[in-house]
Design an enzyme around this catalytic site. Structure first.
Site, PDB file in Angstrom:
ATOM      1  N   ASP A   1       0.816  -1.214   0.000  1.00  5.41           N
ATOM      2  CA  ASP A   1       0.000   0.000   0.000  1.00  5.41           C
ATOM      3  C   ASP A   1       0.852   1.268   0.000  1.00  5.41           C
ATOM      4  O   ASP A   1       2.007   1.252   0.426  1.00  5.41           O
ATOM      5  CB  ASP A   1      -0.881   0.026   1.263  1.00  5.41           C
ATOM      6  CG  ASP A   1      -1.818  -1.164   1.352  1.00  5.41           C
ATOM      7  OD1 ASP A   1      -2.179  -1.720   0.303  1.00  5.41           O
ATOM      8  OD2 ASP A   1      -2.191  -1.529   2.493  1.00  5.41           O
TER       9      ASP A   1
ATOM     10  N   TYR B   1       4.737 -10.327   7.586  1.00  2.00           N
ATOM     11  CA  TYR B   1       4.562  -8.883   7.749  1.00  2.00           C
ATOM     12  C   TYR B   1       4.800  -8.501   9.207  1.00  2.00           C
ATOM     13  O   TYR B   1       4.546  -9.307  10.116  1.00  2.00           O
ATOM     14  CB  TYR B   1       3.119  -8.474   7.424  1.00  2.00           C
ATOM     15  CG  TYR B   1       2.800  -8.389   5.954  1.00  2.00           C
ATOM     16  CD1 TYR B   1       3.030  -7.207   5.252  1.00  2.00           C
ATOM     17  CD2 TYR B   1       2.237  -9.466   5.272  1.00  2.00           C
ATOM     18  CE1 TYR B   1       2.709  -7.113   3.896  1.00  2.00           C
ATOM     19  CE2 TYR B   1       1.926  -9.376   3.914  1.00  2.00           C
ATOM     20  CZ  TYR B   1       2.161  -8.192   3.232  1.00  2.00           C
ATOM     21  OH  TYR B   1       1.861  -8.097   1.912  1.00  2.00           O
TER      22      TYR B   1
END
Lengths: 245, 245
Positions: A53, A111
């Site tokens: 993102d 992540y």
């Protein structure tokens, strides 16, 4: 043709995310492709392991590209780090079998999400963590993580529109570590849907702050209603640590 | 009048250093004074423990100011962190005896210097460490630190012009820790001359890289010739950690 794999670290603050858009100058993919063009005199499209993102970071994004260039790997590495902006660093250049594909061959990803949990903000980590000053109940957050681990349909924890593709994923582990005021959440799984880590994090934090009950997780797995989950936390706390092949 | 002590953290990247100049907008002191003016409606000058260089950082700078304001300490803390830019954070507001003076009463300081020692640069720490890719001999650097510890005339390790003030200082400790590619140097002493930590660091690194011999340290203590020492390393690796009173 050679098939080259890159391992890439980037500070996403100045960028619109990984994926090249019209204005390639503002994406990580665009920046890397333009350095490859300089390096090889070829017009090349690189394949990333997946998008990240706008504002999100990576310590180990993976990508591959095919080239006829005969430049040695260590020369490529030096070329990248001489011509890329300082907030994008190529950490590794590897020679791969012809059929290696950075997106199709992904086996899993890790992540991290960082939360600055203190009444006093941080001058140094403000673009690399989410400032969340409320008191958090570690036991409740740990219980939430336990519930999320495993094979589930995560449709209700994603920003996806209705899709025919499977939204079932397996989360192998979610861990929480505190170092001073910084909370470090680590997610390991076979794949993550669009904005899934940020929505899971928002839900875990709201459960920790007492704003949501633990039971909502079961409900969302059942009803798949995204609105019942927590807010989508900001991208600037998110890091793609590693891509597994 | 109340005498208020502040403990301040700042990312110095965007600033011309601590000390207010004509353009107060670009100094840490100027930013803090303008928030105090907003807060108290008084025109106040704050006293810092000492200057920090343009681009250098602080995790625990100390300063004091006198005020007639009756605002509670926790309200002041909240006011500062609401109105200061995100790269300046007030960590503590303390009530001090009338005679406390943030510069005259300093007993000692701790500084850190960070060196990114790897052939591959860092995307995340590039404004908070000095990128020095050459191989470093830890034993030689440790020996250099041992020689520097103690009470010495550090005139040759400073950017001072000839002065009548004493240039003798005591360094209590210099330590080196490695965490992955990052070397963390810590300096503790009763005081440091202008640019002294950066010149000491340049000298330690050049000894570690084999560019300078260990013996130069004794020579500089004797001759006080700054040109014989190492380069002044960049301010962006430097952090003022703590001021002791």
């Amino acid at each position: 043709m050679r098939n080259i794999k890159l391992t890439i670290e980037y500070d996403g603050k100045r960028y619109l995310g990984w994926q090249r858009l019209g204005d390639s100058e503002k994406t990580i993919q665009g920046k890397i492709e333009s350095v490859i063009e300089q390096m090889t005199n070829e017009k090349i499209e690189i394949i990333g392991s997946g998008r990240t993102d706008a504002g999100a970071h990576a310590k180990g994004q993976a990508a591959n590209f095919k080239t006829n260039s005969e430049m040695a790997r260590n020369e490529m590495l030096a070329f990248f780090n001489r011509y890329l902006p300082g907030d994008i660093v190529v950490k590794k250049v590897e020679e791969m079998p012809e059929r290696f594909h950075a997106r199709y061959n992904v086996k899993g990803k890790q992540y991290s999400y960082y939360v600055w949990n203190d009444p006093i903000p941080t001058a140094f980590e403000r673009y690399h963590s989410f400032y969340f000053p409320q008191t958090l109940d570690m036991d409740k957050m740990t219980a939430a993580c336990e519930k999320l681990i495993g094979k589930h349909d995560f449709a209700g924890f994603s920003a996806l529109k209705k899709t025919k593709k499977s939204t079932t994923r397996t989360i192998d582990d979610i861990s929480i570590e505190r170092e001073g005021s910084m909370l470090h959440f680590t997610f390991v799984g076979d794949g993550f849907l669009h904005k899934m880590v940020r929505i899971l994090m928002g839900t875990i934090l709201e459960i920790g702050a007492g704003k949501l009950e633990l039971i909502v997780i079961d409900e969302i797995f059942e009803t798949k209603v995204r609105e019942n989950a927590g807010e989508t936390v900001p991208a600037h706390g998110l890091f793609l640590d590693e891509v597994y092949y």
